[in-house]
Write a protein that holds these residues in place. Sequence first.
Motif, PDB file in Angstrom:
ATOM      1  N   SER A  61       0.350  -0.912  -0.171  1.00 38.12           N
ATOM      2  CA  SER A  61       0.214  -0.210  -0.015  1.00 38.12           C
ATOM      3  C   SER A  61       1.036   1.080  -0.010  1.00 38.12           C
ATOM      4  CB  SER A  61      -1.006  -0.044   1.113  1.00 38.12           C
ATOM      5  OG  SER A  61      -0.149  -0.770   2.064  1.00 38.12           O
ATOM      6  N   SER A  62       1.811   1.173   0.604  1.00 37.72           N
ATOM      7  CA  SER A  62       2.798   2.325   0.263  1.00 37.72           C
ATOM      8  C   SER A  62       4.440   1.846   0.629  1.00 37.72           C
ATOM      9  CB  SER A  62       2.512   3.682   1.159  1.00 37.72           C
ATOM     10  OG  SER A  62       2.951   3.174   2.108  1.00 37.72           O
ATOM     11  N   GLY A  63       4.829   3.308   0.548  1.00 38.06           N
ATOM     12  CA  GLY A  63       6.317   2.660   0.981  1.00 38.06           C
ATOM     13  C   GLY A  63       6.722   2.336   2.396  1.00 38.06           C
ATOM     14  N   THR A  64       6.128   3.105   2.828  1.00 30.79           N
ATOM     15  CA  THR A  64       5.912   2.951   4.395  1.00 30.79           C
ATOM     16  C   THR A  64       5.836   1.681   5.218  1.00 30.79           C
ATOM     17  OG1 THR A  64       5.467   5.653   4.829  1.00 30.79           O
ATOM     18  CG2 THR A  64       5.227   3.772   6.676  1.00 30.79           C
ATOM     19  N   ASP A  65       4.356   1.413   4.486  1.00 28.68           N
ATOM     20  CA  ASP A  65       3.932  -0.259   4.742  1.00 28.68           C
ATOM     21  C   ASP A  65       5.769  -1.369   4.119  1.00 28.68           C
ATOM     22  OD1 ASP A  65       2.088   0.634   6.316  1.00 28.68           O
ATOM     23  OD2 ASP A  65       0.468   1.181   4.019  1.00 28.68           O
ATOM     24  N   ALA A  66       6.055  -1.071   3.072  1.00 27.11           N
ATOM     25  CA  ALA A  66       6.662  -2.211   2.215  1.00 27.11           C
ATOM     26  C   ALA A  66       7.707  -1.954   3.475  1.00 27.11           C
ATOM     27  CB  ALA A  66       7.556  -0.967   1.175  1.00 27.11           C
ATOM     28  N   LEU A  67       8.300  -1.099   4.218  1.00 26.47           N
ATOM     29  CA  LEU A  67       9.666  -0.908   5.261  1.00 26.47           C
ATOM     30  C   LEU A  67       8.815  -2.044   6.004  1.00 26.47           C
ATOM     31  CD1 LEU A  67       9.913   2.734   4.734  1.00 26.47           C
ATOM     32  CD2 LEU A  67      12.114   0.390   4.518  1.00 26.47           C
ATOM     33  N   LEU A  68       7.587  -1.612   7.002  1.00 27.44           N
ATOM     34  CA  LEU A  68       6.910  -2.240   8.404  1.00 27.44           C
ATOM     35  C   LEU A  68       6.915  -3.631   7.633  1.00 27.44           C
ATOM     36  CD1 LEU A  68       5.774  -1.662  10.583  1.00 27.44           C
ATOM     37  CD2 LEU A  68       3.321  -1.299   9.739  1.00 27.44           C
ATOM     38  N   TYR A  87      19.554  10.371   8.869  1.00 23.09           N
ATOM     39  CA  TYR A  87      19.158  11.995   7.451  1.00 23.09           C
ATOM     40  C   TYR A  87      18.811  11.037   6.634  1.00 23.09           C
ATOM     41  CZ  TYR A  87      19.485  15.777   5.291  1.00 23.09           C
ATOM     42  OH  TYR A  87      19.716  17.147   4.165  1.00 23.09           O
ATOM     43  N   THR A  88      17.577  10.364   6.805  1.00 23.57           N
ATOM     44  CA  THR A  88      16.864  10.393   5.964  1.00 23.57           C
ATOM     45  C   THR A  88      14.997  10.430   5.947  1.00 23.57           C
ATOM     46  OG1 THR A  88      15.157   7.764   5.136  1.00 23.57           O
ATOM     47  CG2 THR A  88      16.110   8.067   7.560  1.00 23.57           C
ATOM     48  N   PHE A  89      14.243  10.062   5.083  1.00 24.52           N
ATOM     49  CA  PHE A  89      12.976  10.513   5.799  1.00 24.52           C
ATOM     50  C   PHE A  89      12.206   9.439   6.781  1.00 24.52           C
ATOM     51  CE2 PHE A  89       8.528   9.646   4.674  1.00 24.52           C
ATOM     52  CZ  PHE A  89       8.095  10.684   4.994  1.00 24.52           C
ATOM     53  N   PHE A  90      11.306  10.679   7.688  1.00 26.42           N
ATOM     54  CA  PHE A  90      11.073   9.426   8.178  1.00 26.42           C
ATOM     55  C   PHE A  90      10.641   8.666   8.709  1.00 26.42           C
ATOM     56  CE2 PHE A  90       7.225   9.208  11.902  1.00 26.42           C
ATOM     57  CZ  PHE A  90       8.092   9.599  12.902  1.00 26.42           C
ATOM     58  N   ALA A 161      14.776   2.035  -0.777  1.00 32.01           N
ATOM     59  CA  ALA A 161      14.945   1.707  -1.776  1.00 32.01           C
ATOM     60  C   ALA A 161      14.329   2.822  -2.406  1.00 32.01           C
ATOM     61  CB  ALA A 161      15.468   0.966  -3.129  1.00 32.01           C
ATOM     62  N   ALA A 162      12.954   2.867  -1.683  1.00 28.37           N
ATOM     63  CA  ALA A 162      11.381   4.108  -1.919  1.00 28.37           C
ATOM     64  C   ALA A 162      12.295   5.341  -2.788  1.00 28.37           C
ATOM     65  CB  ALA A 162      11.088   4.729  -0.525  1.00 28.37           C
ATOM     66  N   GLN A 163      13.518   6.038  -3.154  1.00 30.74           N
ATOM     67  CA  GLN A 163      13.445   6.959  -3.756  1.00 30.74           C
ATOM     68  C   GLN A 163      14.865   6.173  -5.187  1.00 30.74           C
ATOM     69  OE1 GLN A 163      15.817   9.924  -1.366  1.00 30.74           O
ATOM     70  NE2 GLN A 163      14.301  10.111  -0.141  1.00 30.74           N
ATOM     71  N   THR A 188       6.790  11.895  -6.311  1.00 30.90           N
ATOM     72  CA  THR A 188       7.774  11.924  -6.767  1.00 30.90           C
ATOM     73  C   THR A 188       8.412  11.036  -7.466  1.00 30.90           C
ATOM     74  OG1 THR A 188       8.453  12.361  -3.887  1.00 30.90           O
ATOM     75  CG2 THR A 188       6.863  14.396  -5.176  1.00 30.90           C
ATOM     76  N   LYS A 189       8.142   9.819  -6.411  1.00 30.17           N
ATOM     77  CA  LYS A 189       9.799   8.774  -6.438  1.00 30.17           C
ATOM     78  C   LYS A 189       9.986   8.769  -8.196  1.00 30.17           C
ATOM     79  CE  LYS A 189       9.481   9.410  -2.358  1.00 30.17           C
ATOM     80  NZ  LYS A 189       9.303   8.381  -1.115  1.00 30.17           N
ATOM     81  N   ASN A 190      10.761   8.050  -8.121  1.00 31.61           N
ATOM     82  CA  ASN A 190      11.467   7.899  -9.821  1.00 31.61           C
ATOM     83  C   ASN A 190      10.067   6.847 -10.577  1.00 31.61           C
ATOM     84  OD1 ASN A 190      13.905   9.196  -9.351  1.00 31.61           O
ATOM     85  ND2 ASN A 190      14.892   6.775  -9.352  1.00 31.61           N
ATOM     86  N   ASP A 196      -0.778   6.149  -2.902  1.00 28.75           N
ATOM     87  CA  ASP A 196      -0.211   5.369  -2.934  1.00 28.75           C
ATOM     88  C   ASP A 196       0.422   4.051  -2.926  1.00 28.75           C
ATOM     89  OD1 ASP A 196       0.659   7.752  -0.795  1.00 28.75           O
ATOM     90  OD2 ASP A 196      -0.619   7.112   0.466  1.00 28.75           O
ATOM     91  N   GLY A 197       1.403   3.594  -2.937  1.00 33.22           N
ATOM     92  CA  GLY A 197       1.726   2.562  -3.154  1.00 33.22           C
ATOM     93  C   GLY A 197       3.055   2.164  -3.413  1.00 33.22           C
ATOM     94  N   GLY A 198       3.499   0.965  -2.982  1.00 33.31           N
ATOM     95  CA  GLY A 198       4.671   0.526  -2.727  1.00 33.31           C
ATOM     96  C   GLY A 198       5.189  -0.863  -3.492  1.00 33.31           C
TER      97      GLY A 198
END
Length: 377
Positions: A61-68, A87-90, A161-163, A188-190, A196-198
Amino acid sequence: MTPPPIPFFDRTRGDLAMQDELVAAFQEVVRSGQYILGPEVEAFEAACAAYLGVRHAIGVSSGTDALLVALMALGVGAGDEVVCPAYTFFATAGAIHRTGARPVFADVLPGSLNLDPASMARAITARTRAIVAVHLFGDCAPMDEILAIADARGLPVIEDAAQAFGAEHAGRRAGALGRMGCFSFFPTKNLGGFGDGGLVTTDRDDLAERARALRAQGARRKHHHTLVGGNFRLDALQAALLRRKLPRLGACLAQRRRHAEQYAALLGRAELPLSLPGAGSAGHTFNQYVIRLKDASLRDPLRSFLAARGIGTEVYYPAPLHLQPCFASLGPPAGALPVAEAAARETLALPIYPELTSEEVTRVADAVVSFFVGPRG
Ligand SMILES: *Cc1c(COP(=O)(O)O)cnc(C)c1O
């Protein structure tokens, strides 16, 4: 006559150019009546796995959820520590915290602002369960050193690798370098989606199977829950639209690199009190083009100067994560991670999206030069 503004980011330029294809994909999904997971998501996952060079790609569902999901698939939880850059996105550290584990912040390298392997090694303790390395701004973290340290201690490395969709390191793509990879399709990602999606990637069958279960409430079959997951599913519409964009990604990344080269040529020539990104990093995808001011007190005045000329910029990121209010009690204290702390004061992101024209890049660079040396005569 004032020239038209140059927005920091503009998705409409690229999306409108392929509007017919996107509308057709939308119509196909509506005709199918399947809106969550299903054949469109599977087709997109297969296309991503092939492009990235991994066995498994799992839409979420998102990059955040991919990490989770990646952290949960690895069994990270309460009592564990996970080392990540300050030093990264929250979301990098937010996802670690949400598993019940503690984010342990390491410093970054002065050049690339990616995770510093030596600082990372010092942050490892007996409680460390995993490392999250971020490919910041689209440039791969120093994965050889990071993996050597992690492997020696038996620790899995998750790539944030979100960015960095499409970024390369030693002939392999981001997401195929560590134990698991995490991507974001934030607009905004590549590879930017329409919401949202991941994506989670891995070569390991067991981890892929766990990630697939976790994204759908931990059920391996319907209403039978062997794990506690969540609703981390990818929509069919996102997958359908993203799959139509994937074939254009190579051209988009080439444009980003071209703009970066042009910035480097124009800004490098003038011997400005700036550090420029990406020198010597061939696989860099320039999701962001982030310059650093040698005199931090000039960062905000430069930003205002550019804004007055219609040029949008952003600050990524104005505070390192160990100094965010919600994490400050975790430590380390201010002063302990000096490169991350200095970066937060010195960095400024210039426009770099693929559809910028070379005239626009020249205008941005000329404006930066004129801030320092006055208008050209
Ligand atoms: C964008 C981003 C994320 C989060 O992705 P979302 O899709 O916005 O949830 C995580 N980490 C990094 C480094 C990012 O840039």
